[in-house]
Write a protein that holds these residues in place. Structure first.
Motif, PDB file in Angstrom:
ATOM      1  N   GLU A  69       2.760 -17.231   6.810  1.00 33.29           N
ATOM      2  CA  GLU A  69       3.715 -17.087   5.560  1.00 33.29           C
ATOM      3  C   GLU A  69       2.931 -18.646   5.041  1.00 33.29           C
ATOM      4  OE1 GLU A  69       4.304 -15.835   3.220  1.00 33.29           O
ATOM      5  OE2 GLU A  69       5.797 -14.236   5.184  1.00 33.29           O
ATOM      6  N   SER A  70       3.411 -18.358   4.038  1.00 32.45           N
ATOM      7  CA  SER A  70       3.361 -19.560   2.829  1.00 32.45           C
ATOM      8  C   SER A  70       4.853 -19.959   2.767  1.00 32.45           C
ATOM      9  CB  SER A  70       3.494 -19.226   0.717  1.00 32.45           C
ATOM     10  OG  SER A  70       3.543 -19.630   0.314  1.00 32.45           O
ATOM     11  N   ILE A  71       4.541 -21.276   3.238  1.00 31.12           N
ATOM     12  CA  ILE A  71       5.892 -22.412   2.404  1.00 31.12           C
ATOM     13  C   ILE A  71       6.504 -22.472   2.072  1.00 31.12           C
ATOM     14  CG2 ILE A  71       6.676 -24.645   2.575  1.00 31.12           C
ATOM     15  CD1 ILE A  71       5.199 -25.516   4.828  1.00 31.12           C
ATOM     16  N   ALA A  72       5.632 -21.688  -0.239  1.00 29.90           N
ATOM     17  CA  ALA A  72       6.899 -22.278  -0.761  1.00 29.90           C
ATOM     18  C   ALA A  72       7.084 -20.695  -1.275  1.00 29.90           C
ATOM     19  CB  ALA A  72       4.859 -21.811  -1.739  1.00 29.90           C
ATOM     20  N   PRO A  79      14.308 -16.424   3.891  1.00 28.27           N
ATOM     21  CA  PRO A  79      15.043 -14.890   4.496  1.00 28.27           C
ATOM     22  C   PRO A  79      15.442 -15.816   6.088  1.00 28.27           C
ATOM     23  CG  PRO A  79      12.234 -15.559   5.008  1.00 28.27           C
ATOM     24  CD  PRO A  79      13.230 -17.197   3.809  1.00 28.27           C
ATOM     25  N   ARG A  80      15.626 -14.710   6.440  1.00 29.88           N
ATOM     26  CA  ARG A  80      16.319 -16.013   8.116  1.00 29.88           C
ATOM     27  C   ARG A  80      15.597 -16.663   8.449  1.00 29.88           C
ATOM     28  NH1 ARG A  80      18.860 -11.496  12.560  1.00 29.88           N
ATOM     29  NH2 ARG A  80      20.447 -13.257  14.008  1.00 29.88           N
ATOM     30  N   ASN A  81      16.000 -17.888   8.951  1.00 31.73           N
ATOM     31  CA  ASN A  81      15.455 -18.919  10.023  1.00 31.73           C
ATOM     32  C   ASN A  81      14.340 -19.275   9.150  1.00 31.73           C
ATOM     33  OD1 ASN A  81      17.190 -18.481  12.244  1.00 31.73           O
ATOM     34  ND2 ASN A  81      15.624 -16.817  13.026  1.00 31.73           N
ATOM     35  N   ALA A  82      14.628 -19.456   7.914  1.00 29.08           N
ATOM     36  CA  ALA A  82      13.539 -19.905   7.230  1.00 29.08           C
ATOM     37  C   ALA A  82      13.722 -21.706   7.268  1.00 29.08           C
ATOM     38  CB  ALA A  82      13.963 -19.515   5.398  1.00 29.08           C
ATOM     39  N   LEU A  83      14.513 -22.310   7.052  1.00 30.51           N
ATOM     40  CA  LEU A  83      13.838 -23.413   7.479  1.00 30.51           C
ATOM     41  C   LEU A  83      13.380 -23.961   8.894  1.00 30.51           C
ATOM     42  CD1 LEU A  83      14.850 -26.644   6.697  1.00 30.51           C
ATOM     43  CD2 LEU A  83      16.939 -26.596   7.911  1.00 30.51           C
ATOM     44  N   ALA A  84      13.635 -23.408  10.143  1.00 30.07           N
ATOM     45  CA  ALA A  84      12.928 -23.842  10.650  1.00 30.07           C
ATOM     46  C   ALA A  84      11.562 -22.917  11.388  1.00 30.07           C
ATOM     47  CB  ALA A  84      13.911 -22.543  12.367  1.00 30.07           C
ATOM     48  N   ARG A  85      11.501 -22.502  10.295  1.00 32.92           N
ATOM     49  CA  ARG A  85       9.759 -21.585   9.949  1.00 32.92           C
ATOM     50  C   ARG A  85       9.342 -22.661   9.147  1.00 32.92           C
ATOM     51  NH1 ARG A  85      10.359 -15.492   7.942  1.00 32.92           N
ATOM     52  NH2 ARG A  85       7.790 -15.847   7.852  1.00 32.92           N
ATOM     53  N   ARG A 104      18.106 -22.042  -4.632  1.00 32.39           N
ATOM     54  CA  ARG A 104      17.212 -21.950  -4.970  1.00 32.39           C
ATOM     55  C   ARG A 104      18.095 -21.391  -6.776  1.00 32.39           C
ATOM     56  NH1 ARG A 104      16.871 -15.552  -2.130  1.00 32.39           N
ATOM     57  NH2 ARG A 104      16.129 -15.433  -3.461  1.00 32.39           N
ATOM     58  N   PRO A 105      16.365 -21.218  -7.225  1.00 30.66           N
ATOM     59  CA  PRO A 105      17.078 -21.615  -8.335  1.00 30.66           C
ATOM     60  C   PRO A 105      17.899 -20.340  -9.326  1.00 30.66           C
ATOM     61  CG  PRO A 105      14.603 -20.718  -8.907  1.00 30.66           C
ATOM     62  CD  PRO A 105      15.631 -21.266  -7.696  1.00 30.66           C
ATOM     63  N   THR A 106      18.693 -20.054  -9.824  1.00 28.04           N
ATOM     64  CA  THR A 106      19.418 -18.936 -10.567  1.00 28.04           C
ATOM     65  C   THR A 106      18.806 -18.242 -11.425  1.00 28.04           C
ATOM     66  OG1 THR A 106      20.437 -19.824 -12.212  1.00 28.04           O
ATOM     67  CG2 THR A 106      21.832 -19.778 -10.510  1.00 28.04           C
ATOM     68  N   ALA A 107      18.747 -16.814 -12.031  1.00 23.94           N
ATOM     69  CA  ALA A 107      18.233 -15.950 -12.975  1.00 23.94           C
ATOM     70  C   ALA A 107      18.498 -16.998 -14.448  1.00 23.94           C
ATOM     71  CB  ALA A 107      18.138 -14.765 -12.742  1.00 23.94           C
ATOM     72  N   ALA A 108      19.480 -17.425 -14.612  1.00 22.29           N
ATOM     73  CA  ALA A 108      19.564 -18.321 -16.044  1.00 22.29           C
ATOM     74  C   ALA A 108      18.758 -19.334 -15.712  1.00 22.29           C
ATOM     75  CB  ALA A 108      21.241 -18.718 -16.455  1.00 22.29           C
ATOM     76  N   GLU A 109      18.380 -19.996 -14.665  1.00 18.33           N
ATOM     77  CA  GLU A 109      17.186 -20.644 -14.875  1.00 18.33           C
ATOM     78  C   GLU A 109      15.748 -20.486 -15.169  1.00 18.33           C
ATOM     79  OE1 GLU A 109      19.893 -23.971 -12.241  1.00 18.33           O
ATOM     80  OE2 GLU A 109      18.724 -22.918 -11.011  1.00 18.33           O
ATOM     81  N   GLY A 110      15.864 -19.684 -14.865  1.00 16.62           N
ATOM     82  CA  GLY A 110      14.199 -19.339 -15.041  1.00 16.62           C
ATOM     83  C   GLY A 110      13.387 -20.154 -13.775  1.00 16.62           C
ATOM     84  N   GLY A 111      12.033 -19.670 -13.898  1.00 19.19           N
ATOM     85  CA  GLY A 111      11.441 -19.912 -13.332  1.00 19.19           C
ATOM     86  C   GLY A 111      10.285 -18.979 -13.139  1.00 19.19           C
ATOM     87  N   GLY A 112       9.188 -18.964 -11.732  1.00 16.01           N
ATOM     88  CA  GLY A 112       8.522 -18.004 -11.612  1.00 16.01           C
ATOM     89  C   GLY A 112       7.830 -17.483 -12.230  1.00 16.01           C
ATOM     90  N   TYR A 113       6.666 -16.565 -12.710  1.00 12.12           N
ATOM     91  CA  TYR A 113       5.653 -15.602 -13.585  1.00 12.12           C
ATOM     92  C   TYR A 113       6.341 -16.286 -15.295  1.00 12.12           C
ATOM     93  CZ  TYR A 113       2.996 -14.940  -9.284  1.00 12.12           C
ATOM     94  OH  TYR A 113       2.495 -14.623  -7.956  1.00 12.12           O
TER      95      TYR A 113
END
Length: 214
Positions: A69-72, A79-85, A104-113
């Motif tokens: 799985e992509s670390i990013a 998701p569940r157990n994300a840190l261990a994975r 995690r960034p909030t919707a107001a902070e933007g990010g993504g595409y």
């Protein structure tokens, strides 16, 4: 798979890692060419599609259980157990471990595409999309129509499939060389030289005589 190669590849060999992933396409064409010729001669053209579909079905469980799985993705979605994975993958690929998950960034902070369509990335995004469209248009035209073009020029169907396999073999060699050169010189300079050379070769392709060795 290309983005995963970028994500898990070391800084020095990252470009070469992507090149090796992309070379799977011409490698498949080179190895599949003789098989396609045999199937065409003995079982008809439909058997080529059935053979390709069966390979995809066989590849699915390998992708499902072995592709990491992509670390990013894990960092962004958490998701569940994300840190261990994440840390299991980081250990596997000799990457730094995380003590805690980042916020995690909030919707107001933007990010993504959406960030790709805003300054200062908007102009770069447009040019990359235009360049990639032109490149893939040329690439798939040659890959899809080369066999038909050479057979209409006078070669047999078997020779047309062989031509396609030889083109993939050349792509395998050229892609490996380009990936290696990318670790030794400026990537933008290398791409400009390659694109100009490929443009010239495509331009003279239609003028070549209908001989398999040519």
């Amino acid at each position: 798979v290309g983005p995963l190669a970028i994500e898990y590849g070391s800084r020095r060999w990252r470009t070469l890692s992507v090149a090796l992933v992309v070379l799977g396409f011409p490698l498949g064409g080179t190895l599949g060419g003789p098989v396609a010729v045999w199937l065409l001669e003995h079982h008809g053209w439909r058997s080529i599609f059935l053979f390709g579909a069966s390979l995809s079905v066989l590849l699915f469980p390998l992708m499902l259980f072995r592709l990491p799985e992509s670390i990013a993705f894990l960092v962004d979605r958490q998701p569940r157990n994300a840190l261990a994975r994440i840390n299991r993958l980081a250990t596997r690929f000799a990457l730094p471990l995380l003590a805690v998950l980042p916020r995690r960034p909030t919707a107001a902070e933007g990010g993504g595409y959406r960030e790709l369509t805003r300054a200062p990335l908007r102009q770069v995004t447009i040019w990359i999309c235009v360049a990639y469209f032109c490149y893939m248009f040329s690439f798939y035209f040659i890959q899809s129509w080369a066999t038909s073009l050479v057979t209409k020029a006078g070669l047999s169907d078997a020779e047309g499939v062989t031509t396609s396999a030889l083109m993939n073999l050349a792509g395998l060699f050229g892609g490996t060389l380009a990936g290696y050169l990318a670790t030794r010189m400026s990537l933008s300079r290398l791409l400009r030289a390659l694109m100009l050379m490929v443009a010239g070769l495509i331009a003279i392709f239609g003028w070549l005589p209908a001989e398999l060795w040519i």
